[in-house]
Design a protein around this motif. Sequence first.
Motif, PDB file in Angstrom:
ATOM      1  N   PRO A  51       0.822  -1.205   0.000  1.00 25.53           N
ATOM      2  CA  PRO A  51       0.000   0.000   0.000  1.00 25.53           C
ATOM      3  C   PRO A  51       0.858   1.257   0.000  1.00 25.53           C
ATOM      4  CG  PRO A  51      -0.040  -1.051   2.158  1.00 25.53           C
ATOM      5  CD  PRO A  51       0.722  -1.959   1.230  1.00 25.53           C
ATOM      6  N   GLN A  52       0.339   2.309  -0.599  1.00 27.11           N
ATOM      7  CA  GLN A  52       1.022   3.598  -0.581  1.00 27.11           C
ATOM      8  C   GLN A  52       0.529   4.412   0.595  1.00 27.11           C
ATOM      9  OE1 GLN A  52       0.192   5.254  -4.470  1.00 27.11           O
ATOM     10  NE2 GLN A  52       2.395   5.415  -4.775  1.00 27.11           N
ATOM     11  N   TYR A  53       1.449   5.121   1.219  1.00 24.63           N
ATOM     12  CA  TYR A  53       1.089   5.995   2.314  1.00 24.63           C
ATOM     13  C   TYR A  53       1.382   7.430   1.903  1.00 24.63           C
ATOM     14  CZ  TYR A  53       0.885   1.711   4.968  1.00 24.63           C
ATOM     15  OH  TYR A  53       0.552   0.472   5.404  1.00 24.63           O
ATOM     16  N   HIS A  54       0.488   8.318   2.219  1.00 27.90           N
ATOM     17  CA  HIS A  54       0.644   9.720   1.886  1.00 27.90           C
ATOM     18  C   HIS A  54       0.674  10.541   3.159  1.00 27.90           C
ATOM     19  CE1 HIS A  54      -0.121   8.898  -2.335  1.00 27.90           C
ATOM     20  NE2 HIS A  54      -1.083   8.110  -1.944  1.00 27.90           N
ATOM     21  N   GLU A  55       1.494  11.562   3.143  1.00 31.13           N
ATOM     22  CA  GLU A  55       1.557  12.466   4.273  1.00 31.13           C
ATOM     23  C   GLU A  55       0.263  13.272   4.350  1.00 31.13           C
ATOM     24  OE1 GLU A  55       4.186  16.270   5.747  1.00 31.13           O
ATOM     25  OE2 GLU A  55       4.982  14.957   4.209  1.00 31.13           O
ATOM     26  N   LEU A  56      -0.273  13.411   5.534  1.00 24.21           N
ATOM     27  CA  LEU A  56      -1.472  14.212   5.712  1.00 24.21           C
ATOM     28  C   LEU A  56      -1.094  15.685   5.766  1.00 24.21           C
ATOM     29  CD1 LEU A  56      -3.394  12.173   8.431  1.00 24.21           C
ATOM     30  CD2 LEU A  56      -3.785  12.200   5.970  1.00 24.21           C
ATOM     31  N   ILE A  57      -1.899  16.512   5.146  1.00 24.89           N
ATOM     32  CA  ILE A  57      -1.669  17.954   5.188  1.00 24.89           C
ATOM     33  C   ILE A  57      -2.934  18.630   5.699  1.00 24.89           C
ATOM     34  CG2 ILE A  57       0.020  17.953   3.323  1.00 24.89           C
ATOM     35  CD1 ILE A  57      -2.226  19.013   1.500  1.00 24.89           C
ATOM     36  N   MET A  58      -2.773  19.817   6.204  1.00 28.98           N
ATOM     37  CA  MET A  58      -3.920  20.600   6.651  1.00 28.98           C
ATOM     38  C   MET A  58      -3.930  21.915   5.887  1.00 28.98           C
ATOM     39  SD  MET A  58      -4.991  21.883  10.414  1.00 28.98           S
ATOM     40  CE  MET A  58      -6.228  23.143  10.586  1.00 28.98           C
ATOM     41  N   ILE A  59      -4.987  22.150   5.187  1.00 32.58           N
ATOM     42  CA  ILE A  59      -5.154  23.406   4.459  1.00 32.58           C
ATOM     43  C   ILE A  59      -5.815  24.392   5.414  1.00 32.58           C
ATOM     44  CG2 ILE A  59      -6.284  24.514   2.503  1.00 32.58           C
ATOM     45  CD1 ILE A  59      -6.254  21.696   1.162  1.00 32.58           C
ATOM     46  N   THR A  60      -5.182  25.553   5.608  1.00 30.72           N
ATOM     47  CA  THR A  60      -5.724  26.530   6.559  1.00 30.72           C
ATOM     48  C   THR A  60      -6.480  27.672   5.882  1.00 30.72           C
ATOM     49  OG1 THR A  60      -3.626  27.730   6.604  1.00 30.72           O
ATOM     50  CG2 THR A  60      -3.981  26.040   8.310  1.00 30.72           C
TER      51      THR A  60
END
Length: 104
Positions: free
Chosen positions: A1-10
């Motif tokens: 599986p691929q893992y992606h970094e979580l980001i937060m759009i502000t």
Amino acid sequence: PQYHELIMITNISLYQFKNHSSFTTPLSQRVICTGRNGAGKSNLLGAMYLAINGILPRSSTIDSIFSRETTQGQVRLVIPTDIGDAEYTVSFDRSTRSLRLLYQ
């Protein structure tokens, strides 16, 4: 599986993107987007997709992302990082049929 970094759009700003002629709003950790059919909820997600991935969401053409008869538009996201806020900006031009990506 691929893992992606979580980001937060502000913050998100749209200018002449689909049915949004001018729209800016801050975002929090949890956002619920509601509205009538055709209000632009999916267009908001499409704008985020475009700014993050640098490509149009599937089934979109460059002509379809413009608001009415305008020739230029922009999508801007602000994403916090360890060293400060990063800005993801996509500018588009109908006359040259081009997208310009800027990450700061």
